[in-house]
Design a protein around this motif. Structure first.
Motif, PDB file in Angstrom:
ATOM      1  N   PRO A  44       8.028   9.117  18.050  1.00 24.89           N
ATOM      2  CA  PRO A  44       7.560   9.322  19.426  1.00 24.89           C
ATOM      3  C   PRO A  44       6.041   9.375  19.509  1.00 24.89           C
ATOM      4  O   PRO A  44       5.368   9.775  18.562  1.00 24.89           O
ATOM      5  N   GLN A  45       5.514   9.011  20.661  1.00 29.23           N
ATOM      6  CA  GLN A  45       4.065   8.965  20.844  1.00 29.23           C
ATOM      7  C   GLN A  45       3.419  10.314  20.570  1.00 29.23           C
ATOM      8  O   GLN A  45       2.330  10.395  20.011  1.00 29.23           O
ATOM      9  N   VAL A  46       4.107  11.406  20.931  1.00 29.97           N
ATOM     10  CA  VAL A  46       3.545  12.737  20.729  1.00 29.97           C
ATOM     11  C   VAL A  46       3.329  13.025  19.261  1.00 29.97           C
ATOM     12  O   VAL A  46       2.442  13.762  18.870  1.00 29.97           O
ATOM     13  N   ALA A  47       4.160  12.411  18.384  1.00 25.62           N
ATOM     14  CA  ALA A  47       4.028  12.646  16.951  1.00 25.62           C
ATOM     15  C   ALA A  47       2.787  11.998  16.387  1.00 25.62           C
ATOM     16  O   ALA A  47       2.298  12.378  15.355  1.00 25.62           O
ATOM     17  N   LYS A  48       2.273  11.003  17.055  1.00 25.96           N
ATOM     18  CA  LYS A  48       1.081  10.326  16.557  1.00 25.96           C
ATOM     19  C   LYS A  48      -0.193  11.078  16.944  1.00 25.96           C
ATOM     20  O   LYS A  48      -1.235  10.788  16.406  1.00 25.96           O
ATOM     21  N   PHE A  91       0.848  -1.187   0.000  1.00 25.41           N
ATOM     22  CA  PHE A  91       0.000   0.000   0.000  1.00 25.41           C
ATOM     23  C   PHE A  91       0.886   1.240   0.000  1.00 25.41           C
ATOM     24  O   PHE A  91       1.764   1.385   0.857  1.00 25.41           O
ATOM     25  N   CYS A  92       0.652   2.117  -0.963  1.00 23.36           N
ATOM     26  CA  CYS A  92       1.354   3.400  -1.030  1.00 23.36           C
ATOM     27  C   CYS A  92       0.317   4.511  -0.872  1.00 23.36           C
ATOM     28  O   CYS A  92      -0.313   4.935  -1.842  1.00 23.36           O
ATOM     29  N   ILE A  93       0.131   4.950   0.367  1.00 18.79           N
ATOM     30  CA  ILE A  93      -0.841   5.999   0.681  1.00 18.79           C
ATOM     31  C   ILE A  93      -0.129   7.337   0.588  1.00 18.79           C
ATOM     32  O   ILE A  93       0.976   7.498   1.121  1.00 18.79           O
ATOM     33  N   HIS A  94      -0.756   8.297  -0.069  1.00 16.48           N
ATOM     34  CA  HIS A  94      -0.145   9.622  -0.185  1.00 16.48           C
ATOM     35  C   HIS A  94       0.332  10.116   1.176  1.00 16.48           C
ATOM     36  O   HIS A  94      -0.443  10.175   2.138  1.00 16.48           O
ATOM     37  N   ALA A  95       1.607  10.460   1.255  1.00 19.60           N
ATOM     38  CA  ALA A  95       2.215  10.884   2.520  1.00 19.60           C
ATOM     39  C   ALA A  95       1.888  12.346   2.788  1.00 19.60           C
ATOM     40  O   ALA A  95       2.757  13.217   2.825  1.00 19.60           O
ATOM     41  N   VAL A  98       1.464   0.293   6.356  1.00 18.58           N
ATOM     42  CA  VAL A  98       1.585   1.748   6.171  1.00 18.58           C
ATOM     43  C   VAL A  98       3.007   2.219   6.462  1.00 18.58           C
ATOM     44  O   VAL A  98       3.268   3.421   6.529  1.00 18.58           O
ATOM     45  N   GLU A  99       3.920   1.274   6.621  1.00 18.79           N
ATOM     46  CA  GLU A  99       5.300   1.623   6.943  1.00 18.79           C
ATOM     47  C   GLU A  99       5.938   2.480   5.868  1.00 18.79           C
ATOM     48  O   GLU A  99       6.637   3.469   6.165  1.00 18.79           O
ATOM     49  N   ILE A 135      -2.573   9.541   6.762  1.00 25.48           N
ATOM     50  CA  ILE A 135      -2.169   8.130   6.819  1.00 25.48           C
ATOM     51  C   ILE A 135      -2.990   7.383   7.862  1.00 25.48           C
ATOM     52  O   ILE A 135      -3.456   6.257   7.620  1.00 25.48           O
ATOM     53  N   ASP A 136      -3.186   8.002   9.042  1.00 29.62           N
ATOM     54  CA  ASP A 136      -3.988   7.364  10.092  1.00 29.62           C
ATOM     55  C   ASP A 136      -5.414   7.121   9.618  1.00 29.62           C
ATOM     56  O   ASP A 136      -6.004   6.063   9.898  1.00 29.62           O
ATOM     57  N   GLY A 137      -5.997   8.118   8.920  1.00 31.22           N
ATOM     58  CA  GLY A 137      -7.379   7.986   8.460  1.00 31.22           C
ATOM     59  C   GLY A 137      -7.562   6.829   7.503  1.00 31.22           C
ATOM     60  O   GLY A 137      -8.506   6.037   7.629  1.00 31.22           O
ATOM     61  N   VAL A 138      -6.651   6.705   6.535  1.00 29.60           N
ATOM     62  CA  VAL A 138      -6.736   5.605   5.570  1.00 29.60           C
ATOM     63  C   VAL A 138      -6.453   4.273   6.262  1.00 29.60           C
ATOM     64  O   VAL A 138      -7.112   3.266   5.980  1.00 29.60           O
ATOM     65  N   GLN A 139      -5.499   4.262   7.174  1.00 23.76           N
ATOM     66  CA  GLN A 139      -5.182   3.027   7.896  1.00 23.76           C
ATOM     67  C   GLN A 139      -6.384   2.527   8.683  1.00 23.76           C
ATOM     68  O   GLN A 139      -6.706   1.329   8.674  1.00 23.76           O
ATOM     69  N   ASP A 140      -7.086   3.445   9.360  1.00 27.69           N
ATOM     70  CA  ASP A 140      -8.254   3.045  10.145  1.00 27.69           C
ATOM     71  C   ASP A 140      -9.395   2.583   9.244  1.00 27.69           C
ATOM     72  O   ASP A 140     -10.084   1.591   9.551  1.00 27.69           O
ATOM     73  N   THR A 141      -9.620   3.287   8.135  1.00 31.32           N
ATOM     74  CA  THR A 141     -10.711   2.931   7.228  1.00 31.32           C
ATOM     75  C   THR A 141     -10.502   1.544   6.627  1.00 31.32           C
ATOM     76  O   THR A 141     -11.439   0.738   6.548  1.00 31.32           O
ATOM     77  N   LEU A 142      -9.275   1.243   6.212  1.00 29.97           N
ATOM     78  CA  LEU A 142      -8.983  -0.025   5.551  1.00 29.97           C
ATOM     79  C   LEU A 142      -8.493  -1.100   6.516  1.00 29.97           C
ATOM     80  O   LEU A 142      -8.214  -2.220   6.094  1.00 29.97           O
TER      81      LEU A 142
END
Length: 493
Positions: free
Chosen positions: A489-493, A386-390, A410-411, A396-403
């Motif tokens: 880091p967690q804060v980045a998420k 999967f190559c999700i637009h960066a 998503v790495e 990225i989180d939105g597409v990851q959760d939807t799919l």
């Protein structure tokens, strides 16, 4: 405690269902063939000869049947659209002196803001820390000046640096001669230049006067796949042509230097970058096989809705400073566009087992009015990569959760954003290059590229890998591929 034995049984039950439904036709044909073979083996030679004679086949019938079969096969092959291959591609990698860290960005913002605007500065500091960008993303030379000095001359210099470097790498990797290019498409999100960027490329490499060139602007981060769609149509009309698509993100004139909070956020996301892609209807070039085969392109456009049309806008702020404005509705608009795109893409790529479950769910909810949740098909069964637009962590989180994708799936998107930032439409190719550099691209793998663009657009491209990519990592990941996946880091998420 969960009942692990029942979980395992459910897992294997689902696997058996998928195998049965996805290979239903093959299973039926094999059953029929096995039955016929068993009947033949139980029959005597005299019975077989007698059965053949009763069919009354003569030489004329056999010849006519053979001719009809060949004729229909030829018509079918001629009516099929030409297959488009991706021979090779190359991504731009900026020199180390153009690295633009969060600290560098903060220093530029401090030059702009003072006094009452300190609240905006604090806001940008929080955004920059949480966004998940690495320290090696790059900006053009004009942005490194104190204060930044964006001019048309600096813009052209950035364009030459990004585009020519990517094309030189492509020519070296593929063996393509610039004068053998018949179609050239250059796309950039925002770059108002005369002569056009495509004319600049033609002049640099002294390409033929008969070349068909196109310059695509304003399509946002989906510009690369839109360009490939245009090239696909041209190659199907002219099968002998060689085509090159160049996707670039040029930051010199679009780096916002004002004080509006909503227009400062894109400065935290976007970075310079570019890619050059060589496409052809031939599955090999200069004795080198094409890497990928194009299977599907699906585009959905929601510009008919005012909220979608206005969610990403290039405009001046109250002080007349040009920049990109992002609406608070952007993620909701992107989600709706993605759902529409999945509705069109699903029937083309999903296995029969998933289509069958979706149909049952649809009938239960719409006809029998059962209160079931809408069934989201498992697209992981259709694709390996999967190559999700960066576009940023939120996208990225939105597409990851939807799919319902895993961290590994998503790495590539997260790594490309961390290392290079949002490079607009070229980000898809940094992600594809990442998967190659990790040695994960194998023959037969299917790759799904998902792009979003202003307007608002969602574009999907499906590729199939022709040959396992075995060679060692090349640019742009050559010196850093072993550092990924990195721990954000967690804060980045």
């Amino acid at each position: 405690m969960p009942d692990f034995s029942s979980c395992v049984k459910l897992k294997y039950l689902k696997l058996g269902y998928q195998i049965l439904v996805n290979h239903f036709v093959a299973s039926v044909l094999i059953t029929i063939l096995v039955y016929i073979l068993s009947e033949v083996l139980r029959s005597s030679p005299h019975e077989i000869v007698a059965f053949w004679n009763c069919l009354h086949f003569d030489l004329v019938q056999i010849l006519w049947s053979s001719f009809l079969f060949i004729f229909i096969s030829t018509l079918y092959n001629m009516s099929k659209p030409q297959t488009v291959y991706l021979v090779d591609f190359a991504c731009y990698k900026a020199p180390a002196e153009l690295c633009f860290s969060i600290r560098d960005y903060v220093e530029r913002v401090k030059l702009i803001m003072s006094g009452p605007e300190n609240k905006n500065l604090d806001f940008l500091l929080r955004v920059s820390e949480r966004i998940g960008l690495g320290e090696r993303t790059c900006m053009p030379p004009a942005i490194h000046l104190n204060p930044p000095n964006p001019t048309m001359k600096a813009l052209r210099e950035e364009a030459e640096m990004v585009i020519f470097s990517a094309m030189d790498s492509l020519f070296q990797k593929s063996g393509l001669n610039p004068r053998d290019i018949n179609v050239l498409v250059v796309n950039c999100s925002i770059c108002f230049s005369t002569p056009s960027l495509s004319a600049m490329v033609i002049n640099k490499y002294k390409m033929n006067a008969s070349i068909k060139s196109f310059n695509i602007l304003g399509m946002g981060c989906s510009g690369s796949l839109i360009s490939i769609d245009l090239v696909r149509q041209l190659l199907q009309a002219h099968p002998s042509y060689n085509a090159v698509v160049v996707s670039a993100e040029l930051m010199t004139t679009i780096f916002y230097r004002g004080k509006e909070r909503s227009m400062l956020v894109p400065n935290c996301l976007f970075r310079m970058g570019g890619a050059a892609i060589f496409l052809s209807t031939r599955n090999s070039f200069c004795n080198v096989g094409a890497k990928y085969r194009l299977l599907h392109l699906v585009r959905t456009h929601t510009a008919g809705d005012d909220k979608s049309h206005n969610c990403v806008y290039v405009k001046e702020d109250p002080e007349g400073v040009l920049g990109i404005w992002l609406s608070k509705d952007l993620l909701a608009v992107a989600g709706e566009a993605l759902k529409l795109n999945l509705t069109s893409l699903g029937p083309l790529v999903l296995p029969a087992s998933e289509r069958f479950l979706y149909m049952l769910n649809f009938i239960a909810r719409r006809i029998f009015h059962l209160r079931w949740k809408p069934y989201i098909p498992d697209f992981k069964q259709a694709f390996k990569h999967f190559c999700i637009h960066a576009g940023g962590p939120a996208v990225i989180d939105g597409v990851q959760d939807t799919l319902q994708l895993s961290k590994e799936q998503v790495e590539a998107s997260r790594s490309a954003f961390h290392r290079f930032g949002n490079t607009s439409s070229s980000s898809l190719w940094y992600e594809m290059s990442y998967i190659e550099a990790k040695g994960r691209m194998n023959k037969g793998d299917r790759i799904w590229q998902i792009a979003f663009g202003s307007g608002y657009k969602c574009f999907s491209a499906v590729w199939e890998c022709n040959e396992t990519v075995k060679f060692p990592p090349t640019e742009p990941w050559l010196d850093c591929i072993d550092n990924y996946p990195t721990c954000i880091p967690q804060v980045a998420k």
